[in-house]
Design a protein around this motif. Structure first.
Motif, PDB file in Angstrom:
ATOM      1  N   ALA A   1       0.838  -1.202   0.000  1.00 52.20           N
ATOM      2  CA  ALA A   1       0.000   0.000   0.000  1.00 52.20           C
ATOM      3  C   ALA A   1       0.871   1.249   0.000  1.00 52.20           C
ATOM      4  O   ALA A   1       0.623   2.199  -0.754  1.00 52.20           O
ATOM      5  CB  ALA A   1      -0.925  -0.004   1.219  1.00 52.20           C
TER       6      ALA A   1
ATOM      7  N   GLY B   1      -9.228  -3.821  -1.513  1.00 54.42           N
ATOM      8  CA  GLY B   1      -7.818  -3.498  -1.705  1.00 54.42           C
ATOM      9  C   GLY B   1      -7.717  -2.103  -2.290  1.00 54.42           C
ATOM     10  O   GLY B   1      -6.994  -1.846  -3.257  1.00 54.42           O
ATOM     11  N   SER B   2      -8.474  -1.187  -1.684  1.00 54.97           N
ATOM     12  CA  SER B   2      -8.644   0.160  -2.254  1.00 54.97           C
ATOM     13  C   SER B   2      -7.377   0.992  -2.182  1.00 54.97           C
ATOM     14  O   SER B   2      -7.218   1.931  -2.935  1.00 54.97           O
ATOM     15  CB  SER B   2      -9.757   0.890  -1.502  1.00 54.97           C
ATOM     16  OG  SER B   2      -9.441   0.959  -0.124  1.00 54.97           O
TER      17      SER B   2
ATOM     18  N   ASP C   1      -9.528  -2.318   2.874  1.00 55.06           N
ATOM     19  CA  ASP C   1      -8.100  -2.578   2.696  1.00 55.06           C
ATOM     20  C   ASP C   1      -7.568  -3.193   3.981  1.00 55.06           C
ATOM     21  O   ASP C   1      -8.057  -2.900   5.069  1.00 55.06           O
ATOM     22  CB  ASP C   1      -7.321  -1.300   2.350  1.00 55.06           C
ATOM     23  CG  ASP C   1      -6.005  -1.606   1.648  1.00 55.06           C
ATOM     24  OD1 ASP C   1      -5.916  -1.424   0.412  1.00 55.06           O
ATOM     25  OD2 ASP C   1      -5.059  -2.064   2.332  1.00 55.06           O
TER      26      ASP C   1
ATOM     27  N   VAL D   1      -5.091  -5.893  -6.881  1.00 54.33           N
ATOM     28  CA  VAL D   1      -5.017  -6.481  -5.545  1.00 54.33           C
ATOM     29  C   VAL D   1      -4.937  -8.010  -5.570  1.00 54.33           C
ATOM     30  O   VAL D   1      -4.285  -8.595  -4.701  1.00 54.33           O
ATOM     31  CB  VAL D   1      -6.196  -6.012  -4.647  1.00 54.33           C
ATOM     32  CG1 VAL D   1      -7.533  -6.478  -5.169  1.00 54.33           C
ATOM     33  CG2 VAL D   1      -5.985  -6.468  -3.208  1.00 54.33           C
TER      34      VAL D   1
END
Ligand SMILES: C[S@@+](CC[C@H](N)C(=O)[O-])C[C@H]1O[C@@H](n2cnc3c(N)ncnc32)[C@H](O)[C@@H]1O
Length: 260
Positions: free
Chosen positions: A9, A69-70, A95, A150
């Motif tokens: 991330a 999985g933003s 996430d 993701v």
């Protein structure tokens, strides 16, 4: 927050020019860029695919989005793109990452019809329960499930296929899946191996699946035009960050609809 190990991330935030990353992430990100010089253009190309997909989905009548999985919020988040067209659009962000949650809650504090959930997308029941809580996302109605850059962080192929089957079965008819996924198909293997080796040392090892395997993630959902293509070729809208041959981009994307 684990500062002993880089994570996807925060490395992705660095590729996009964000400020929510630490020296350990920047060092790993620079190694990934050295292994695959198209990494920064790739991340930005991925982000533009996300925006095009959301606009397409709004045009198709979707008003509920679950962004799995933003990532750490950045320019052009899903609710910004969707609510610019229809302010009633609802968006749940999910996430696993703590920084994404912390920054997400700040960004969403003033944004109606949104929520940020910290969860592992592999825990399908927990994710569905959290996004539906309080009536934000009505799972009995069509939803767009976004899984953008993701699924390559779920390295076990048996697991990824089982998870996808669960999500596909749960969604109401007329729902959509939007997926982008890094791929080794058509790529010089040595640089992708170096890229993967960088991520092997992070909290998020990657699986670089073939185009054929990515195609199976959609099950019996019907791919909308132009089907499963490299990211720059999915409904291109003029500007592109990727300077190379668009058909040689190291990742594939598609949007697909659950039949009635
Ligand atoms: C490359 S970023 C993509 C962000 C955003 N979807 C985009 O495309 O712009 C990948 C994100 O997936 C998250 N992630 C990785 N594994 C996950 C998991 N098992 N469950 C939820 N999120 C996960 C990471 O924390 C990271 O924020």
């Amino acid at each position: 927050v684990n500062l002993e190990q880089p994570c996807a991330a925060r490395m992705y935030d660095y590729y996009l020019g964000g400020a929510h990353n630490f020296a350990i992430d920047r060092e790993a990100a620079e190694r990934a860029i050295a292994a695959m010089p198209a990494t920064i253009a790739g991340a930005r190309t991925n982000r533009t695919f996300l925006r095009r997909a959301v606009r397409f989905l709004i045009g198709a009548g979707i008003r509920q989005f679950v962004d799995l999985g933003s990532g750490i919020p950045t320019a052009g988040n899903v609710h910004e793109v969707a609510q610019e067209i229809d302010p009633s659009a609802r968006v749940a962000y999910v996430d696993i990452d703590t920084i994404a949650l912390m920054h997400g809650e700040t960004v969403l504090a003033e944004a109606p019809h949104t929520r940020f959930v910290q969860a592992d997308l592999r825990d399908v029941d927990a994710v569905l329960h959290a996004v539906a809580a309080g009536g934000l996302i009505d799972l009995s109605k069509p939803v767009a499930l976004l899984m953008v850059a993701v699924l390559h962080f779920v390295p076990d192929s048996g697991e990824v296929h089982a998870i996808m089957a669960r999500y596909r079965d749960t969604l109401a008819p007329g729902s959509y899946l939007a997926v982008s996924h890094m791929s080794l198909t058509g790529q010089p293997i040595e640089f992708l191996e170096k890229f993967r080796a960088v991520y092997d040392k992070t909290a998020n090892p990657v699986a670089l699946r073939s185009r054929d395997e990515i195609a199976t993630l959609f099950g019996d959902f019907e791919l909308v035009e132009p089907g499963l293509v490299t990211l720059p070729l999915w409904r291109p809208a003029g500007f592109t960050y990727f300077a190379g041959d668009p058909s040689r981009f190291p990742g594939y994307a598609a949007v697909a609809r659950k039949p009635a």
